[in-house]
Design a protein around this motif. Structure first.
Motif, short mmCIF file in Angstrom:
data_model
loop_
_atom_site.label_atom_id
_atom_site.label_comp_id
_atom_site.label_asym_id
_atom_site.label_seq_id
_atom_site.Cartn_x
_atom_site.Cartn_y
_atom_site.Cartn_z
N GLN A 199 -55.62 -23.04 -20.08
CA GLN A 199 -54.74 -24.21 -20.18
C GLN A 199 -54.43 -24.73 -18.78
OE1 GLN A 199 -54.05 -25.61 -22.91
NE2 GLN A 199 -54.49 -24.02 -24.44
N SER A 200 -54.75 -26.01 -18.57
CA SER A 200 -54.50 -26.59 -17.26
C SER A 200 -54.32 -28.10 -17.41
CB SER A 200 -55.63 -26.25 -16.29
OG SER A 200 -55.30 -26.65 -14.98
N TYR A 201 -54.47 -28.81 -16.33
CA TYR A 201 -54.21 -30.24 -16.35
C TYR A 201 -54.91 -30.88 -15.16
CZ TYR A 201 -51.38 -34.35 -17.54
OH TYR A 201 -50.94 -35.59 -17.97
N ARG A 202 -55.49 -32.06 -15.39
CA ARG A 202 -56.02 -32.78 -14.23
C ARG A 202 -54.95 -33.73 -13.72
NH1 ARG A 202 -57.21 -37.80 -16.40
NH2 ARG A 202 -58.17 -37.79 -18.46
N TRP A 203 -54.73 -33.67 -12.44
CA TRP A 203 -53.68 -34.50 -11.84
C TRP A 203 -54.11 -35.95 -11.72
CZ3 TRP A 203 -51.05 -31.58 -7.15
CH2 TRP A 203 -50.49 -30.37 -7.63
N ASP B 241 -54.70 -15.27 -11.11
CA ASP B 241 -54.86 -13.85 -11.46
C ASP B 241 -55.16 -13.68 -12.94
OD1 ASP B 241 -54.41 -12.93 -8.86
OD2 ASP B 241 -52.24 -13.12 -9.13
N ALA B 242 -54.51 -14.50 -13.77
CA ALA B 242 -54.75 -14.40 -15.21
C ALA B 242 -56.18 -14.81 -15.55
CB ALA B 242 -53.76 -15.29 -15.97
N VAL B 243 -56.65 -15.87 -14.90
CA VAL B 243 -58.03 -16.32 -15.15
C VAL B 243 -59.02 -15.25 -14.69
CG1 VAL B 243 -59.79 -18.04 -14.58
CG2 VAL B 243 -57.42 -18.76 -14.96
N GLY C 164 -61.86 -14.16 -28.40
CA GLY C 164 -61.32 -15.43 -27.92
C GLY C 164 -59.98 -15.17 -27.27
N GLU C 165 -59.77 -15.77 -26.12
CA GLU C 165 -58.56 -15.46 -25.39
C GLU C 165 -58.03 -16.75 -24.76
OE1 GLU C 165 -57.28 -12.31 -21.88
OE2 GLU C 165 -59.29 -12.26 -22.67
N GLU C 166 -56.71 -16.96 -24.84
CA GLU C 166 -56.13 -18.12 -24.18
C GLU C 166 -55.35 -17.64 -22.96
OE1 GLU C 166 -53.92 -20.80 -26.74
OE2 GLU C 166 -52.66 -21.38 -25.04
N VAL C 167 -55.59 -18.29 -21.83
CA VAL C 167 -54.85 -17.89 -20.63
C VAL C 167 -54.24 -19.10 -19.94
CG1 VAL C 167 -56.35 -15.90 -20.19
CG2 VAL C 167 -56.84 -18.07 -19.05
N ASP C 168 -53.28 -18.84 -19.09
CA ASP C 168 -52.67 -19.87 -18.25
C ASP C 168 -53.69 -20.19 -17.15
OD1 ASP C 168 -51.34 -21.37 -16.40
OD2 ASP C 168 -49.53 -20.12 -16.37
N GLY C 169 -54.30 -21.33 -17.27
CA GLY C 169 -55.36 -21.69 -16.33
C GLY C 169 -54.84 -22.04 -14.95
#
Lengths: 305, 325
Positions: free
Chosen positions: A222-226, A197-199, A188-193
């Motif tokens: 990790q991200s966000y819908r605008w 490049d990280a994804v 399991g890995e958490e990345v800056d969505g």
């Protein structure tokens, strides 16, 4: 990423003109996940998508014109107008379908991986879902089965922090989707969505392990819908400050800066991309708007094979 | 001809289809080493290996998703629910996905999936292991529903279901597993969507499904002692059902009894009755009769269970009523 954003903005415009048939869930703000993850896909790989699926389709090089026609309910759409925004599919490009049921595509991805292994294919199935789906039983059933069978699935959780009106922190015990992987004995890995490049790196690692027969992995981006939950959403429940904060972490702007700083592209190169994207979206909208409505007789077709 | 049981006939169909087509696989709970709770998958693990005979976790939604996903990429899964009641946990995959993917994609994909499950009460297992939910699935466009009554049809229909490109719900009455009958060896097929006239008669048509076919035949024997001639139709496929065979028979007898051992209210029989009213109205001499299980959850006690389930006596009574004027 630019094409996805421009596509979604055009959907907004088409909706204001009353041309969208039904609803659409826009992907703006999350573009780095679809593009980064799909860049790790090989020919013969498959993906399952979600109700917020336009990004995955464009990242897999589906034709924006036929996608737009589908969203407008026209006969040249990928599903001849029967699917709409939430069901765009192109099996020939490995897109097994967007899905209107939260968590519905997760067991299907596992089944696809099982079938592909049975046919001696080395394909990997990329399974996209939102953080809300990680509270569905189907998520846990599917991860368990994929893990115990060591199936080649890359589970990609797009954590955009909000269900329709419910924040992640208020609905999800443990505070992490990625950590749930430990319960199934998988990576399991958490990345800056918002970091393409990280994804891409995480998806490449996970797909590589899967191709070596090491089984599935779970990546939480990790991200966000605008935008609001869907184009139907009138009431915005989120704080403007929070939305603005995430907009400052714009995945496209970050990518653009990095490309220029590392001299991988010039500002002129990037401007050219924007111009091309604009032309492609204009062409797509024109195609979709001029595509005829499906013939009424087709409503009773395609029920059985 | 040789006689084998209903369960062995199903087993033979699975083995033959798995030998014929390497992309057919089976999955479900306890279907491997144990050969399934009702022994339908016995010997498959030994012959075809764990890759094609998957003992799954107790995860019905995942089992159904395994079937849908497998079908989408070109295999032909045959999944088993240990009891039809457990399919309730998998309904999203079956109703929202298996049944609709072909339609929602404008015909781009197909879902060649067989879903096997034992159905109905009769062995004292109570309300969560005895339901006949066929009407739910018949209601949903995109699924076919099959219910064999004999070992011969069990084999022929299962082979057809596996070769069909649609999701097929294949319902096996659990009191039929031990029933024996003549079954052709080799590639014996029974096409989906065709009923069979099991007994010819001129006075009353009895349209029956699954286990109730044998009850209807026994009732016909008894009524023949009173010189009442019953025609018994085994529907075999509940959807799409064979209206032509029903119409032909009603045109001759003018009186009909529809028998199904699901619940009466909005049950499968109701659809058949409605179709007969609309298509054969001017042939009818008497209101169409319905014999169904009573509208209650299935109790565990044998005496109570019997009191709710379709019986030979009820079919005799319904036929007599149909002959009363």
């Amino acid at each position: 990423m630019c094409l996805i954003r421009a596509f979604e903005r055009e959907i907004h415009v088409l909706n204001k003109d009353g041309l969208v048939s039904g609803t659409a869930h826009l992907y703006i703000g999350m573009e780095a996940i679809a593009v980064g993850a799909c860049a790790a896909m090989a020919d013969g790989d498959f993906l399952t998508s979600t109700h917020r699926g336009h990004g995955h389709c464009i990242a897999r090089h589906l034709d924006p014109a036929r996608m737009m026609a589908e969203i407008l309910g026209r006969s040249d759409g990928y599903c001849r107008g029967k699917g709409g925004s939430m069901h765009i599919t192109d099996r020939s490009k490995g897109v097994l379908g967007a899905d209107g049921i939260v968590g519905g595509g997760i067991p299907i991805a596992v089944g696809a991986a099982y079938g592909l292994r049975l046919m001696n294919k080395s394909s990997v199935v990329f399974c996209f879902f939102g953080e809300g789906a990680s509270n569905q039983g189907s998520f846990h059933e599917a991860l368990n089965l994929a893990a115990i069978q060591r199936l080649s699935v890359v589970f990609i959780c797009e954590n955009n922090q909000w269900a329709l009106s419910a924040p992640f922190v208020a609905t999800t015990a443990g505070g992490s989707v990625a950590k749930r992987a430990a319960a199934y004995g998988i990576v399991g890995e958490e990345v800056d969505g918002n970091d393409i490049d990280a994804v891409f790196a995480a998806a490449t690692r996970a797909a590589g392990r899967a191709r070596e027969g090491l089984g599935p992995a779970l990546i939480e981006c990790q991200s966000y819908r605008w935008e609001g939950h869907s184009i139907f959403t009138r009431q915005e429940i989120r704080q403007q400050e929070e939305i603005d904060d995430w907009k400052r972490r714009d995945p496209i702007e970050r990518c653009r800066r990095k490309l220029i700083e590392t001299q991988m592209a010039s500002a002129e190169d990037l401007a050219l991309i924007e111009t091309e994207v604009g032309a492609e979206i204009a062409r797509a909208a024109e195609f979709a708007k001029s595509s005829p409505n499906p013939d009424e007789s087709s409503a009773l077709e395609d029920i059985y094979a | 001809m040789r006689q084998i049981s209903f369960a062995v006939a199903l087993n033979e169909a699975l083995k033959e289809e798995m030998r014929r087509d390497p992309v057919v696989f089976v999955a479900g709970e306890d279907i491997g080493k144990m050969g399934g709770l009702f022994k339908v998958t016995q010997g498959l693990l030994e012959e075809f290996g764990a890759g094609r005979v998957l003992d799954t976790p107790i995860s019905e939604a995942a089992i159904a998703g395994l079937g849908v996903g497998g079908a989408l990429v070109g295999t032909r899964p045959v999944i088993e629910f240990q009891f039809l009641d457990f399919i309730t946990i998998a309904m999203d995959q079956i109703i929202n996905h298996a049944a609709k993917l072909r339609y929602m994609t404008g015909g781009m994909v197909s879902v060649p999936l067989v879903i096997r499950a034992p159905v109905c009460g009769g062995i004292g297992l109570g309300a969560q292991h005895s339901q006949s939910l066929e009407a739910w699935f018949v209601h949903v466009p995109g699924i076919k529903v099959v219910m064999p009554a004999t070992p011969r049809d069990a084999k022929g229909l299962l082979k057809s279901a596996i070769r069909d490109d649609n999701p097929v719900l294949f319902l096996e009455h659990r009191r039929l597993y031990a029933a024996t009958g003549e079954v052709p060896s080799g590639d014996h097929m029974v096409p989906l969507g065709t009923a069979e006239v099991k007994r010819e008669g001129s006075d009353v048509t009895v349209v029956a499904t699954g286990r109730t076919v044998s009850l209807a035949l026994a009732a016909a024997d008894r009524l023949s002692e009173q010189a009442i001639k019953i025609e018994v139709i085994d529907l075999r496929t509940l959807k799409p059902f064979d209206m032509q065979t029903i119409s032909n028979s009603v045109g001759k007898t003018n009186r009909v009894v529809v028998v199904n051992d699901g619940w009466r209210t909005c049950g499968y029989a109701a659809e058949i009755v409605a179709s007969i009213q609309s298509e054969c109205f001017y042939d009818l001499d008497f209101p169409v009769q319905r014999v169904c299980n009573k509208d209650a959850p299935m109790p565990a006690a044998a005496a109570l269970e019997r009191s709710l389930m379709v019986s030979e006596e009820q079919i005799v009574a319904a036929c007599s009523a149909a002959m009363s004027s």
